[in-house]
Scaffold this motif. Structure first.
Motif, PDB file in Angstrom:
ATOM      1  N   PHE A 185     -85.464 -12.752 -41.568  1.00 33.50           N
ATOM      2  CA  PHE A 185     -84.572 -12.362 -42.469  1.00 33.50           C
ATOM      3  C   PHE A 185     -84.175 -13.180 -43.570  1.00 33.50           C
ATOM      4  CE2 PHE A 185     -82.681 -10.505 -38.343  1.00 33.50           C
ATOM      5  CZ  PHE A 185     -83.651  -9.501 -38.318  1.00 33.50           C
ATOM      6  N   ASP A 186     -83.969 -12.336 -45.063  1.00 31.48           N
ATOM      7  CA  ASP A 186     -83.527 -13.353 -46.105  1.00 31.48           C
ATOM      8  C   ASP A 186     -82.026 -13.519 -45.936  1.00 31.48           C
ATOM      9  OD1 ASP A 186     -82.162 -10.842 -46.781  1.00 31.48           O
ATOM     10  OD2 ASP A 186     -83.815 -10.225 -48.136  1.00 31.48           O
ATOM     11  N   ALA A 187     -81.650 -14.122 -46.865  1.00 34.32           N
ATOM     12  CA  ALA A 187     -79.847 -14.694 -46.942  1.00 34.32           C
ATOM     13  C   ALA A 187     -79.087 -13.495 -46.779  1.00 34.32           C
ATOM     14  CB  ALA A 187     -79.707 -15.585 -48.026  1.00 34.32           C
ATOM     15  N   GLN A 188     -79.421 -12.472 -47.744  1.00 34.16           N
ATOM     16  CA  GLN A 188     -78.486 -11.500 -47.689  1.00 34.16           C
ATOM     17  C   GLN A 188     -78.345 -10.618 -46.447  1.00 34.16           C
ATOM     18  OE1 GLN A 188     -79.831  -8.109 -50.300  1.00 34.16           O
ATOM     19  NE2 GLN A 188     -77.851  -7.531 -50.918  1.00 34.16           N
ATOM     20  N   ALA A 189     -79.676 -10.377 -45.931  1.00 30.80           N
ATOM     21  CA  ALA A 189     -79.700  -9.733 -44.494  1.00 30.80           C
ATOM     22  C   ALA A 189     -78.925 -10.538 -43.326  1.00 30.80           C
ATOM     23  CB  ALA A 189     -81.178  -9.553 -44.169  1.00 30.80           C
ATOM     24  N   ARG A 190     -79.291 -11.782 -43.545  1.00 33.46           N
ATOM     25  CA  ARG A 190     -78.328 -12.643 -42.374  1.00 33.46           C
ATOM     26  C   ARG A 190     -76.983 -12.417 -42.455  1.00 33.46           C
ATOM     27  NH1 ARG A 190     -82.386 -16.443 -43.743  1.00 33.46           N
ATOM     28  NH2 ARG A 190     -81.006 -17.587 -45.000  1.00 33.46           N
ATOM     29  N   ALA A 191     -76.339 -12.442 -43.693  1.00 33.56           N
ATOM     30  CA  ALA A 191     -74.890 -12.111 -44.123  1.00 33.56           C
ATOM     31  C   ALA A 191     -74.706 -11.028 -43.367  1.00 33.56           C
ATOM     32  CB  ALA A 191     -74.709 -12.307 -45.658  1.00 33.56           C
ATOM     33  N   ARG A 192     -75.147  -9.878 -43.653  1.00 33.85           N
ATOM     34  CA  ARG A 192     -75.033  -8.748 -42.998  1.00 33.85           C
ATOM     35  C   ARG A 192     -75.102  -8.592 -41.336  1.00 33.85           C
ATOM     36  NH1 ARG A 192     -75.555  -4.214 -46.621  1.00 33.85           N
ATOM     37  NH2 ARG A 192     -74.386  -3.166 -45.179  1.00 33.85           N
ATOM     38  N   LEU A 193     -76.052  -9.459 -41.035  1.00 33.64           N
ATOM     39  CA  LEU A 193     -76.101  -9.507 -39.493  1.00 33.64           C
ATOM     40  C   LEU A 193     -75.043 -10.392 -38.854  1.00 33.64           C
ATOM     41  CD1 LEU A 193     -79.897  -9.854 -39.211  1.00 33.64           C
ATOM     42  CD2 LEU A 193     -78.585  -8.015 -38.595  1.00 33.64           C
ATOM     43  N   LEU A 194     -74.431 -11.327 -39.668  1.00 36.09           N
ATOM     44  CA  LEU A 194     -73.420 -12.242 -39.604  1.00 36.09           C
ATOM     45  C   LEU A 194     -72.103 -11.406 -39.074  1.00 36.09           C
ATOM     46  CD1 LEU A 194     -73.917 -15.516 -41.319  1.00 36.09           C
ATOM     47  CD2 LEU A 194     -73.674 -15.265 -38.746  1.00 36.09           C
ATOM     48  N   ARG A 195     -71.892 -10.583 -40.021  1.00 33.58           N
ATOM     49  CA  ARG A 195     -70.774  -9.357 -40.038  1.00 33.58           C
ATOM     50  C   ARG A 195     -71.113  -8.705 -38.601  1.00 33.58           C
ATOM     51  NH1 ARG A 195     -67.072  -6.333 -42.337  1.00 33.58           N
ATOM     52  NH2 ARG A 195     -67.282  -3.992 -42.175  1.00 33.58           N
ATOM     53  N   ILE A 196     -72.116  -8.007 -38.434  1.00 41.14           N
ATOM     54  CA  ILE A 196     -72.215  -7.251 -37.123  1.00 41.14           C
ATOM     55  C   ILE A 196     -72.086  -8.060 -36.056  1.00 41.14           C
ATOM     56  CG2 ILE A 196     -74.154  -6.281 -35.759  1.00 41.14           C
ATOM     57  CD1 ILE A 196     -75.412  -5.579 -38.164  1.00 41.14           C
ATOM     58  N   ASP A 197     -72.467  -9.454 -35.828  1.00 41.27           N
ATOM     59  CA  ASP A 197     -72.112 -10.178 -34.791  1.00 41.27           C
ATOM     60  C   ASP A 197     -70.380 -10.624 -34.629  1.00 41.27           C
ATOM     61  OD1 ASP A 197     -74.678 -10.648 -33.902  1.00 41.27           O
ATOM     62  OD2 ASP A 197     -75.067 -12.258 -34.591  1.00 41.27           O
ATOM     63  N   LEU A 198     -69.792 -10.636 -35.912  1.00 41.49           N
ATOM     64  CA  LEU A 198     -68.395 -10.869 -35.816  1.00 41.49           C
ATOM     65  C   LEU A 198     -67.707  -9.812 -35.413  1.00 41.49           C
ATOM     66  CD1 LEU A 198     -66.322 -12.997 -36.612  1.00 41.49           C
ATOM     67  CD2 LEU A 198     -66.433 -12.182 -38.796  1.00 41.49           C
ATOM     68  N   LEU A 199     -68.377  -8.447 -35.730  1.00 38.85           N
ATOM     69  CA  LEU A 199     -67.759  -6.979 -35.212  1.00 38.85           C
ATOM     70  C   LEU A 199     -67.708  -7.055 -33.731  1.00 38.85           C
ATOM     71  CD1 LEU A 199     -68.621  -4.435 -38.058  1.00 38.85           C
ATOM     72  CD2 LEU A 199     -66.284  -4.980 -37.329  1.00 38.85           C
ATOM     73  N   THR A 200     -68.950  -7.595 -33.038  1.00 39.44           N
ATOM     74  CA  THR A 200     -69.118  -7.419 -31.631  1.00 39.44           C
ATOM     75  C   THR A 200     -68.042  -8.273 -31.165  1.00 39.44           C
ATOM     76  OG1 THR A 200     -71.507  -7.258 -32.166  1.00 39.44           O
ATOM     77  CG2 THR A 200     -70.956  -7.846 -30.047  1.00 39.44           C
ATOM     78  N   VAL A 201     -67.806  -9.542 -31.662  1.00 43.49           N
ATOM     79  CA  VAL A 201     -66.784 -10.387 -31.058  1.00 43.49           C
ATOM     80  C   VAL A 201     -65.448  -9.688 -31.132  1.00 43.49           C
ATOM     81  CG1 VAL A 201     -65.479 -12.356 -31.160  1.00 43.49           C
ATOM     82  CG2 VAL A 201     -67.979 -12.579 -31.471  1.00 43.49           C
ATOM     83  N   GLY A 202     -64.962  -9.162 -32.449  1.00 45.14           N
ATOM     84  CA  GLY A 202     -63.724  -8.279 -32.535  1.00 45.14           C
ATOM     85  C   GLY A 202     -63.597  -7.221 -31.746  1.00 45.14           C
ATOM     86  N   PHE A 203     -64.828  -6.692 -31.241  1.00 49.90           N
ATOM     87  CA  PHE A 203     -64.836  -5.439 -30.360  1.00 49.90           C
ATOM     88  C   PHE A 203     -64.214  -5.939 -29.079  1.00 49.90           C
ATOM     89  CE2 PHE A 203     -67.558  -2.356 -28.008  1.00 49.90           C
ATOM     90  CZ  PHE A 203     -66.873  -1.516 -28.056  1.00 49.90           C
ATOM     91  N   ALA A 204     -64.819  -7.165 -28.416  1.00 54.29           N
ATOM     92  CA  ALA A 204     -64.174  -7.611 -27.338  1.00 54.29           C
ATOM     93  C   ALA A 204     -62.759  -8.130 -27.525  1.00 54.29           C
ATOM     94  CB  ALA A 204     -65.383  -8.575 -26.831  1.00 54.29           C
ATOM     95  N   VAL A 205     -62.553  -8.865 -28.174  1.00 57.24           N
ATOM     96  CA  VAL A 205     -61.079  -9.727 -28.584  1.00 57.24           C
ATOM     97  C   VAL A 205     -60.053  -8.876 -28.296  1.00 57.24           C
ATOM     98  CG1 VAL A 205     -59.760 -11.027 -29.947  1.00 57.24           C
ATOM     99  CG2 VAL A 205     -62.179 -11.657 -29.655  1.00 57.24           C
ATOM    100  N   VAL A 206     -60.250  -7.505 -28.737  1.00 54.44           N
ATOM    101  CA  VAL A 206     -58.954  -6.587 -28.788  1.00 54.44           C
ATOM    102  C   VAL A 206     -58.482  -6.283 -27.530  1.00 54.44           C
ATOM    103  CG1 VAL A 206     -60.573  -4.370 -28.988  1.00 54.44           C
ATOM    104  CG2 VAL A 206     -58.319  -4.483 -29.908  1.00 54.44           C
ATOM    105  N   GLN A 207     -59.546  -6.557 -26.545  1.00 56.52           N
ATOM    106  CA  GLN A 207     -59.378  -6.093 -25.154  1.00 56.52           C
ATOM    107  C   GLN A 207     -58.085  -7.081 -24.506  1.00 56.52           C
ATOM    108  OE1 GLN A 207     -63.048  -5.479 -23.235  1.00 56.52           O
ATOM    109  NE2 GLN A 207     -63.393  -4.045 -24.851  1.00 56.52           N
ATOM    110  N   LEU A 208     -58.020  -8.348 -25.221  1.00 53.53           N
ATOM    111  CA  LEU A 208     -57.267  -9.196 -24.410  1.00 53.53           C
ATOM    112  C   LEU A 208     -55.671  -8.675 -24.704  1.00 53.53           C
ATOM    113  CD1 LEU A 208     -58.542 -12.497 -26.262  1.00 53.53           C
ATOM    114  CD2 LEU A 208     -58.422 -11.906 -24.072  1.00 53.53           C
ATOM    115  N   VAL A 209     -55.355  -7.680 -25.239  1.00 53.10           N
ATOM    116  CA  VAL A 209     -53.963  -6.807 -25.439  1.00 53.10           C
ATOM    117  C   VAL A 209     -53.733  -6.470 -24.030  1.00 53.10           C
ATOM    118  CG1 VAL A 209     -52.855  -4.938 -26.481  1.00 53.10           C
ATOM    119  CG2 VAL A 209     -54.309  -6.338 -27.922  1.00 53.10           C
ATOM    120  N   LEU A 210     -54.626  -6.318 -23.163  1.00 58.08           N
ATOM    121  CA  LEU A 210     -54.329  -5.733 -21.909  1.00 58.08           C
ATOM    122  C   LEU A 210     -54.035  -7.048 -20.667  1.00 58.08           C
ATOM    123  CD1 LEU A 210     -57.304  -3.235 -21.475  1.00 58.08           C
ATOM    124  CD2 LEU A 210     -55.248  -2.771 -22.297  1.00 58.08           C
ATOM    125  N   VAL A 211     -53.988  -8.089 -21.014  1.00 61.31           N
ATOM    126  CA  VAL A 211     -53.725  -9.258 -20.136  1.00 61.31           C
ATOM    127  C   VAL A 211     -52.559  -9.188 -19.633  1.00 61.31           C
ATOM    128  CG1 VAL A 211     -53.901 -11.663 -19.948  1.00 61.31           C
ATOM    129  CG2 VAL A 211     -55.819 -10.321 -21.008  1.00 61.31           C
TER     130      VAL A 211
END
Length: 245
Positions: A185-211
């Protein structure tokens, strides 16, 4: 695949096949005459389920279940929005076809969702009821819960479990994608993939509201926190590797 294979242009003509969507998206997209923007679709989802919760609270005097029910519906709605955003972000890039097929077309997220749902039901009906204290479902719905309220509760719980399964799968396939293709991946692609991974983490973190609503149920708290920690660890490893590429 060169760095130019991953860019803002999305998949090349003819590359996108039926099935390169979450099962959730396929179901919504298959409803005839339904064409809603993401915010509107998520808003309708929240309003429908929250309306049913309030209606059952009025009819069956289940006001004690409203805070937990509203939190669960809110987490499911937020999960829907993040899930749609995540899928859209992945398809917008010209990512490797093998990655998209593995992520979307395998429907493994449904299998993982089923496993987590069965595990949750096992806990609720075989473990929590024998704990020597008031069972969680009885605490929320009463000792003789009305069938419609139980139906809605199980439906919302399945919704949450499906999103947990999706989070697991998105995280695992994201790390596999980075390990296999990260150096291409080039630098631009890696930046977009980093955003995808960050969204994946956010997708999980939101469930902490249930604790707070399951506090005192050690296994449930450990399951939710452990799920978030695992997704954060796996997607975090992917992000670290992308930054080092």
């Amino acid at each position: 695949m060169t760095g130019g294979d991953v860019n803002r242009g999305g998949s090349p003509p003819g590359d996108s096949k039926y099935g390169e969507t979450w099962v959730y998206e396929s179901i919504v997209g298959a409803i005839p005459g339904l064409s809603l923007s993401q915010p509107v679709a998520v808003g309708v989802q929240f309003a429908l389920f929250e309306g049913l919760i309030l209606a059952f609270a009025v009819v069956y005097d289940l006001w004690s279940a409203v805070p937990a029910g509203t939190a669960a519906v809110g987490v499911a709605a937020a999960g829907s929005y993040l899930m749609l955003a995540l899928g859209e972000e992945i398809r917008r890039l010209r990512t490797p076809r093998a990655y998209r097929r593995l992520l979307f077309s395998s429907s493994i997220e449904v299998v993982l969702g089923v496993l987590s749902f069965v595990a949750l039901l096992t806990y609720l009906f075989a473990v929590d009821t024998r704990s020597g204290r008031v069972a969680l479902l009885a605490l929320l719905l009463g000792e003789s819960p009305p069938a419609p309220a139980v139906y809605l509760t199980l439906l919302v719980l399945w919704d949450l479990c499906y999103r947990i399964g999706t989070g697991w799968w998105a995280s695992l396939t994201g790390l596999w994608r980075t390990l296999r293709y990260g150096d291409r991946f080039d630098a631009q692609a890696r930046a977009r993939l980093l955003r995808i991974d960050l969204l994946t983490v956010g997708f999980a973190v939101v469930q902490l509201v249930l604790v707070p609503f399951v506090w005192g149920r050690t296994l449930l708290v450990a399951a939710i926190v452990g799920h978030v920690a695992a997704v954060t660890l796996v997607s975090g490893a992917s992000m670290l590797l992308l930054r080092r590429s």
